[in-house]
Write an enzyme that holds these catalytic residues in place. Structure first.
Site, PDB file in Angstrom:
ATOM      1  N   LYS A  44       0.813  -1.218   0.000  1.00  0.00           N
ATOM      2  CA  LYS A  44       0.000   0.000   0.000  1.00  0.00           C
ATOM      3  C   LYS A  44       0.848   1.270   0.000  1.00  0.00           C
ATOM      4  CE  LYS A  44      -4.375  -1.574   1.984  1.00  0.00           C
ATOM      5  NZ  LYS A  44      -5.359  -1.344   3.054  1.00  0.00           N
ATOM      6  N   LYS A  75     -14.425  -1.814  -8.744  1.00  0.00           N
ATOM      7  CA  LYS A  75     -15.339  -0.667  -8.754  1.00  0.00           C
ATOM      8  C   LYS A  75     -14.744   0.498  -9.532  1.00  0.00           C
ATOM      9  CE  LYS A  75     -13.519   1.423  -4.669  1.00  0.00           C
ATOM     10  NZ  LYS A  75     -13.695   2.084  -3.423  1.00  0.00           N
ATOM     11  N   LYS A 124      -9.213  -8.022 -12.579  1.00  0.00           N
ATOM     12  CA  LYS A 124     -10.141  -8.246 -11.468  1.00  0.00           C
ATOM     13  C   LYS A 124     -11.394  -7.394 -11.622  1.00  0.00           C
ATOM     14  CE  LYS A 124      -9.536  -9.390  -7.083  1.00  0.00           C
ATOM     15  NZ  LYS A 124      -9.046  -9.603  -5.722  1.00  0.00           N
TER      16      LYS A 124
END
Ligand code: TRP
Length: 332
Positions: A111, A197, A194
């Site tokens: 991250k 959203k 994948k």
């Protein structure tokens, strides 16, 4: 009875993968455990968030959990920031966990990316807060995806270190209940990406808020290849779009991909998609409808979250208060 704690980030736009990977499992466990499910807004701000969007996403995720079958009458559903014991216990744990332990966390490395110096301190200490989430309730079982395994191990290390630092058997060592690799659900437009959203095409995904018509349309339009379905998993593996639709079918009806494939081997996509659409509409349709209803009644969701936070706090408060006493804080 054993106690479950699990968390879900308040990022908007829940989709099929969130349901199949987490929420459905939670709903299944609710009769066998005392369940505490938390929308982890404190964790969310370890990356920059838009305040308005986060507030909406918190309600949306709560609505998704409820619409997905978690009963708010018997389970505790709340958002993390409303129970101050999480942050409080996290501080104690910041003074139990070691830098060396956190340096090993792979999720931080992913991250933080290349600009590690620019990452928030909170992102680094994220797993310590996660340990506090779990141990503030002395939870015994933590249903999570494979990617969270390392964080649960850290939680056990922290519990053990706390217990041995103060020579007391206070915190239990919780067990990770690894949820079967939330079958990798890929984009309906590209079987190698994948389902996400952030994909600009809404046709790439099934949102948990989609109604029956949208679900059926999206499956009808899903990308395929020109061949009939194969009869072996090896062949399926070479065909990303076919693989993805079989994966989705199998996950929805909780059968093995092998058994689904044997049913449809040799058939064309037209036939297969009709069955898949019917199945998806049957399972996801009512959930989407209920989720939309809840999103139209934010007061109803807020009242569930508020009630949940009160119940959560009743459990966490005495535990964290005892931990503070063990550490040696004076309570004058
Ligand atoms: N880190 C988890 C995730 O990203 C969410 C989470 C926060 C969590 N606190 C938790 C999961 C406690 C289980 C237990 O998926």
């Amino acid at each position: 009875m054993k106690r479950i704690f699990s968390g879900i980030q308040p990022s908007g736009s829940l989709q099929l993968g969130n349901y199949l990977g987490a929420i459905r499992n939670w709903a299944k466990m609710q009769n066998d455990y005392e369940c505490i499910f938390c929308v982890v807004d404190l964790h969310a701000i370890t990356l920059p968030q838009d305040p308005l969007a986060m507030r909406a996403a918190t309600r949306e995720v709560a609505a998704g959990v409820i619409a997905g079958g978690v009963n708010p009458e018997t389970c505790i559903i709340f958002n993390q920031s409303q129970v101050p014991e999480h942050a409080e216990l996290a501080w104690l744990f910041n003074c139990v966990a070691r830098l060396g332990w956190l340096n090993r966390m792979t999720q931080f490395k992913e991250k933080a990316g290349k600009d590690r110096d620019g990452a928030f301190v909170g992102l680094y200490t994220y797993p310590v807060l996660q340990a506090a989430d779990i141990l503030a309730y002395k939870a015994t079982d933590v249903p999570v995806g494979e990617d969270q395994k390392q964080h649960i191990e850290l939680c056990r290390d922290i519990a053990q270190a706390f217990n041995s630092m103060f020579e007391i058997d206070f915190f239990p060592l919780p067990e990770a209940r690894i949820q079967k690799a939330a079958a990798r659900i890929m984009s309906l437009r590209d079987g190698r990406k994948k389902m996400s959203k952030s994909d600009p095409s809404d046709y790439s995904r099934i949102n948990m808020t989609d109604g029956p018509d949208a679900i059926a349309q999206k499956i009808k339009k899903a990308k395929t290849d020109p061949y009939p379905l194969p009869d072996s998993l090896d062949e399926l593996d070479q065909r990303p779009e076919a693989q993805n639709l079989i994966t989705i079918f199998a996950a929805l009806c909780e059968r093995s991909e092998e058994s689904v494939l044997s049913e449809f081997a040799g058939k064309g996509f037209g036939d297969f998609k009709r069955y898949l659409a019917e199945l998806a509409v049957e399972i996801m349709g009512p959930i989407g409808k209920e989720m939309q209803r809840l999103m139209n009644y934010p007061d109803e969701v807020d009242s569930i979250l508020n009630h949940g936070a009160n119940k959560a706090r009743e459990i966490a408060k005495p535990i964290v208060s005892e931990a503070k006493e063990i550490v040696g804080f004076l309570k004058p």
